[in-house]
Scaffold this motif. Structure first.
Motif, PDB file in Angstrom:
ATOM      1  N   VAL A  24     -20.701   0.260  -3.320  1.00  0.00           N
ATOM      2  CA  VAL A  24     -22.111   0.233  -2.911  1.00  0.00           C
ATOM      3  C   VAL A  24     -22.627  -1.206  -2.932  1.00  0.00           C
ATOM      4  O   VAL A  24     -23.370  -1.624  -2.044  1.00  0.00           O
ATOM      5  CB  VAL A  24     -22.966   1.161  -3.810  1.00  0.00           C
ATOM      6  N   MET A  25     -22.208  -1.977  -3.948  1.00  0.00           N
ATOM      7  CA  MET A  25     -22.620  -3.381  -4.015  1.00  0.00           C
ATOM      8  C   MET A  25     -22.145  -4.146  -2.781  1.00  0.00           C
ATOM      9  O   MET A  25     -22.908  -4.916  -2.184  1.00  0.00           O
ATOM     10  CB  MET A  25     -22.049  -4.044  -5.268  1.00  0.00           C
ATOM     11  N   CYS A  26     -20.897  -3.939  -2.390  1.00  0.00           N
ATOM     12  CA  CYS A  26     -20.351  -4.639  -1.227  1.00  0.00           C
ATOM     13  C   CYS A  26     -21.034  -4.200   0.065  1.00  0.00           C
ATOM     14  O   CYS A  26     -21.294  -5.015   0.940  1.00  0.00           O
ATOM     15  CB  CYS A  26     -18.849  -4.417  -1.131  1.00  0.00           C
ATOM     16  N   ALA A  27     -21.320  -2.917   0.170  1.00  0.00           N
ATOM     17  CA  ALA A  27     -21.931  -2.400   1.398  1.00  0.00           C
ATOM     18  C   ALA A  27     -23.375  -2.869   1.560  1.00  0.00           C
ATOM     19  O   ALA A  27     -23.804  -3.197   2.658  1.00  0.00           O
ATOM     20  CB  ALA A  27     -21.871  -0.873   1.413  1.00  0.00           C
ATOM     21  N   THR A  28     -24.115  -2.887   0.455  1.00  0.00           N
ATOM     22  CA  THR A  28     -25.540  -3.224   0.540  1.00  0.00           C
ATOM     23  C   THR A  28     -25.813  -4.702   0.360  1.00  0.00           C
ATOM     24  O   THR A  28     -26.839  -5.203   0.811  1.00  0.00           O
ATOM     25  CB  THR A  28     -26.354  -2.465  -0.527  1.00  0.00           C
ATOM     26  N   GLY A  29     -24.914  -5.399  -0.345  1.00  0.00           N
ATOM     27  CA  GLY A  29     -25.153  -6.803  -0.644  1.00  0.00           C
ATOM     28  C   GLY A  29     -26.080  -7.008  -1.824  1.00  0.00           C
ATOM     29  O   GLY A  29     -26.498  -8.121  -2.107  1.00  0.00           O
ATOM     30  N   HIS A  30     -26.389  -5.933  -2.540  1.00  0.00           N
ATOM     31  CA  HIS A  30     -27.297  -6.020  -3.681  1.00  0.00           C
ATOM     32  C   HIS A  30     -26.518  -6.229  -4.975  1.00  0.00           C
ATOM     33  O   HIS A  30     -25.314  -5.995  -5.038  1.00  0.00           O
ATOM     34  CB  HIS A  30     -28.138  -4.747  -3.800  1.00  0.00           C
TER      35      HIS A  30
END
Length: 157
Positions: A126-132
């Motif tokens: 999720v971090m990689c997908a959202t950039g958050h």
């Protein structure tokens, strides 16, 4: 991305904060920086990376780490970030645009489940997908759970 405070200087009308920033990527690349947050601006004092950054990446580094730095230093979200539905404000972010609202929560759930099926860390996916950051990604996962897109974390008795 990890941010931790190095030191802070209090002034009459505000403070200047120095923070260590570490960006670690799944391919083994790493960027370590010493950043300064003062008067609503981010400055980079020192950067070390493996492999070396190109000039375009170096120029985008401050914009990319600005939001997490402001949050870690206690300044809250950026002034131009809008809460609520709609597109993110302005082209200031180096991270990919991510839809807000129900569509964004549904996409977070999809990324989470796909990572689980592939046997990789779903939070990192999720971090990689959202950039958050990790904290923001965990908050987004919790919102997806609350919306019913993911199963509850703990079984209720």
């Amino acid at each position: 991305m990890s941010v931790w405070p190095a030191w802070e200087v209090q002034e009459d009308d505000g403070a200047t904060s120095w923070c260590h920033v570490r960006l670690a990527f799944t391919d083994g690349a790493r960027v370590d920086a010493l950043a300064v947050v003062a008067d609503g601006h981010v400055s980079i004092e020192d950067v070390r990376s493996q492999p070396a950054l190109c000039l375009d990446d170096l120029a985008a580094l401050a914009d990319w780490i600005e939001g997490p730095l402001f949050e870690a230093c206690g300044f809250g979200p950026l002034p131009d970030e809008e809460e609520g539905e709609g597109e993110p404000a302005g082209p200031r972010r180096a991270r990919p645009a991510w839809p807000r609202g129900a569509e964004g929560r549904w996409l977070v759930a999809q990324e989470y489940r796909a990572a689980q099926e592939d046997g990789v860390d779903p939070v990192l996916a999720v971090m990689c997908a959202t950039g958050h950051s990790r904290r923001k990604s965990l908050r987004m996962i919790a919102q997806a759970r609350d919306a019913g897109f993911l199963t509850p974390r703990h079984a209720r008795r």
